[in-house]
Design an enzyme around this catalytic site. Structure first.
Site, short mmCIF file in Angstrom:
data_model
loop_
_atom_site.label_atom_id
_atom_site.label_comp_id
_atom_site.label_asym_id
_atom_site.label_seq_id
_atom_site.Cartn_x
_atom_site.Cartn_y
_atom_site.Cartn_z
N THR A 540 53.86 -106.83 -89.72
CA THR A 540 52.70 -108.58 -90.32
C THR A 540 53.37 -109.41 -89.47
OG1 THR A 540 51.89 -107.03 -92.49
CG2 THR A 540 52.34 -109.33 -92.43
N PHE A 542 54.92 -113.53 -90.52
CA PHE A 542 55.50 -114.20 -91.56
C PHE A 542 55.46 -115.39 -90.91
CE2 PHE A 542 55.56 -109.66 -93.51
CZ PHE A 542 55.68 -109.74 -94.63
#
Ligand code: PEP
Ligand code: MN
Length: 654
Positions: A540, A542
């Site tokens: 992921t 960020f």
């Protein structure tokens, strides 16, 4: 056993605890354990631990089954983070442990002022953050080079200060400890001295960080007992170093005990690093062993590097050429995310220990709080710690919008926003928020490997589960696993760790959560199944957001200034734009970027809210090293687009 005392305990209550223990047959001793004051109790005494824990002024009791109490994970469940250098030493603060990989590099021995300086420069360039080098060398032969002594240490300190690296050097005898203490940032206890208990007591009492090498024929237990000597004497900053043990094998200098790494990490909270140079002893094989150590969970490395190994006065055959070290560092950088870590390349400067200065934003104070969505143990919290360090104050909010609000209002100095997952794609809600908050800028980026676990109560099993809770992203990333259990009812929660909290509160065996292992640990639940994401290559991305700094929030101004876009360290930028509804309009925009050598790493179209069948483009672009043309290209792009938002320039992460 150790009894951790509360901060404000009176001397009277403390004495009562001692008397209580002595009466029950224990020998007692006062100790300091990190910030905590503790009473250590040893011997064959017997007591009811619950009764002991209820005595006034007792915070908790850690009954250890191991002879090394302070070093044991039973005493402290979280990983210890060791800090070297920093405050007042003229060099940056470097951390070892947690989610970072810290690399120490330098020659076996300091040979001259020029040699240590040149080595420091070369290894720093490649990303080493601590400088090693022996001023006093423990050599097998009395006729071999014994080191330059205090002069060598002075040269090394000078090189460390010039290159911004704290130094690590070996102390071979208790008589040198006092003279060396103000010159070195971290003491190394060499393999041969691991059981020199008088040396351990003397070095430990200084309270400085210590790198404790494993003796060539020491068991893991003996090694941890030596660490216990250091901790019991007063230092809290001990790093263990596996450097190969002696076996029947003669093709390598020693045998690197890879299995010791996960074993010691299970037994102790102390960081464990590896010295592949002394373990293997053969230059060409050092890097493979180093990578294996990282894969096995080591928190870092100490590597011998020499600018001219053929002329080295000691350990030349195992010293890497600077080019080999550079290659090793690049490989570590690529490997790190697989083990959920990041290579530490830029330590904080001493002056800015409590602030981070990201590209294109004013300094962010980690004391003001960094906002993330969710409960403790959330993936976003791990990303936050990766960027701002474990000590950063956190502001927990309950929605993605809450992050933007907290940053805008100033209750948080920065925020961490997930924008994209490698399995499930963009998190559009957050991209849309950027457009609704024009005073917020992107100032940084971090990518985190996401390993999902099925988490539940201690008694829960795969068969007892009927309901699974997680963030919708958690469900999406574990689709294949969930498809194998079609009867499970899925309940969405605000964040993955929030799902874990709800189960911890209810204690039901029929409900499980999908979240990270950190969330299970933070809330005392069990991992029922680990690694349930559809594909292990699950990352992921960020973004770090902050309020636009007054000085550089105006894109026009920056563009007019031409050339000085953001900071020289920013190499990536994010934009949102829409183009006129006519043939070739997107092509014209791409042409502008191509002409300036601007690489497009992401281009995605999104419907424009309120304008059905009209689209805008989200783009991530590179900022070429010579960024003179970048600002001009952005200006030009603005003219060719209908709507143009510059979301921020920042340093991209690998
Ligand atoms: C060294 O690091 O230079 C050294 C002598 O190592 P060890 O004590 O592991 O042999
Ligand atoms: Mn050596």
């Amino acid at each position: 056993m150790i009894v951790v005392l509360s901060k404000g305990i009176t001397s009277h209550d403390k004495e009562l605890v001692r008397i209580y223990l002595r009466d029950r047959g224990f020998a007692v001793r006062d100790q300091q354990f990190g910030e905590d004051e503790v009473i250590g109790a040893s011997g064959k005494g017997v007591t009811d631990l619950r009764e002991l824990a209820l005595l006034p002024g007792v915070e908790r009791v850690a009954a250890t089954s191991k002879p090394y109490e302070l070093a044991s994970r039973e005493t402290r469940a979280e990983d210890s983070i060791v800090t070297v250098g920093g405050t007042g030493t003229g060099v940056p603060q470097v951390k070892i442990g947690g989610s970072r990989i810290t690399v120490i590099a330098g020659p076996c021995a300091v040979e001259s002022r020029e040699q240590i300086r040149e080595t420091a420069e070369r290894v720093r360039e490649s990303g080493a953050v601590l400088l090693r080098g022996g001023a006093y060398k423990p050599r097998s032969s009395p006729y071999a080079f014994q080191g330059l002594g205090m002069k060598g240490l002075e040269y090394m300190k000078e090189a460390g200060e010039t290159c911004g690296m704290p130094i690590v050097t070996e102390v071979v005898s208790p008589e040198f400890v006092v003279d060396m203490k103000d010159l070195t940032d971290m003491f190394q206890i060499g393999a041969r001295n691991m059981q020199n208990f008088e040396l351990l007591k003397k070095v430990g009492a200084l309270g400085k960080p210590v790198l404790l090498k494993r003796g060539p024929s020491a068991t893991i237990e003996e090694w941890l007992l030596s660490a216990e000597y250091l901790l019991a004497a007063g230092t809290r900053d001990v790093v263990l170093c596996e450097r190969g043990i002696r076996t029947f094998e003669t093709y390598t200098r020693n045998t690197l005990d890879i299995s010791a790494i996960p074993v010691v990490k299970g037994l102790s909270h102390l960081p464990v690093i590896v010295d592949p140079s002394h373990a293997v002893g053969i230059r060409a094989k050092v890097s493979s062993a180093a990578l294996a150590a990282i894969a096995a969970g080591a928190d870092g490395l100490t590597v011998e590097v020499h600018p001219h190994p053929d002329d080295a006065l000691s350990d030349g055959p195992q010293s890497l050429y600077p080019e080999q070290f550079e290659k090793l560092m690049r490989d570590i950088e690529a490997l790190a995310p697989v083990v959920g870590k990041e290579l530490l390349r830029t330590p904080h400067t001493a002056a800015a220990e409590k602030t981070i200065t990201p590209v294109n934003a004013s300094a962010i104070s980690i004391n003001t709080g960094i906002a993330f969505n969710g409960e403790s143990g959330a993936f976003a919290e791990q990303a936050l710690m990766r960027v701002f360090g474990e000590e950063a104050k956190r502001t927990q909010v309950q929605s993605f919008k809450g992050i933007f609000d907290a940053v805008l209002e100033g209750s948080a100095a920065a925020g961490i926003v997930p924008v994209e997952n490698s399995l499930t794609g963009s998190i559009h809600e957050n991209y849309d928020l950027f457009l609704r908050y024009p005073d917020i800028a992107i100032v940084g980026e971090v990518k985190l490997r996401i390993v999902h676990c099925l988490i539940g109560d201690e008694r829960a099993t795969l068969d007892s589960i009927a309901i699974v809770r997680s963030h919708p992203q958690g469900f999406a990333q574990c689709r294949e696993f969930l498809d194998k259990h079609p009867l499970w009812v899925l309940e969405a929660s605000n964040d993955t760790a929030g799902a874990v909290v709800s189960i911890a509160r209810e204690g039901a065996v029929k409900v499980a959560a999908i979240a990270g292992e950190a969330a299970a640990r933070a809330h005392g639940l069990k991992v029922i199944k680990e690694g349930i994401e559809t594909n292990p290559l699950n990352y992921t991305r960020f973004l770090v957001i902050s309020r636009k700094a007054a000085a550089d929030d105006n894109f026009d101004r920056i563009a007019v200034n031409g050339g000085s876009f953001g900071s020289e360290r920013s190499n990536k930028a994010s934009l949102v734009f829409s183009v006129p509804d006519k043939p070739g309009s997107l092509f014209a925009c791409l042409q502008i970027m191509a002409d300036q050598g601007i690489n497009l790493s992401k281009l995605e179209s999104r419907p424009i809210q309120g304008k059905p069948w009209e689209y805008q483009f989200y783009a991530d672009v590179s900022i070429p090293e010579k960024d003179g043309g970048f600002a001009a290209a952005m200006e030009n792009l603005k003219k060719h687009t209908e709507d143009f938002h510059f979301l921020g320039a920042y340093r991209g992460s690998l």
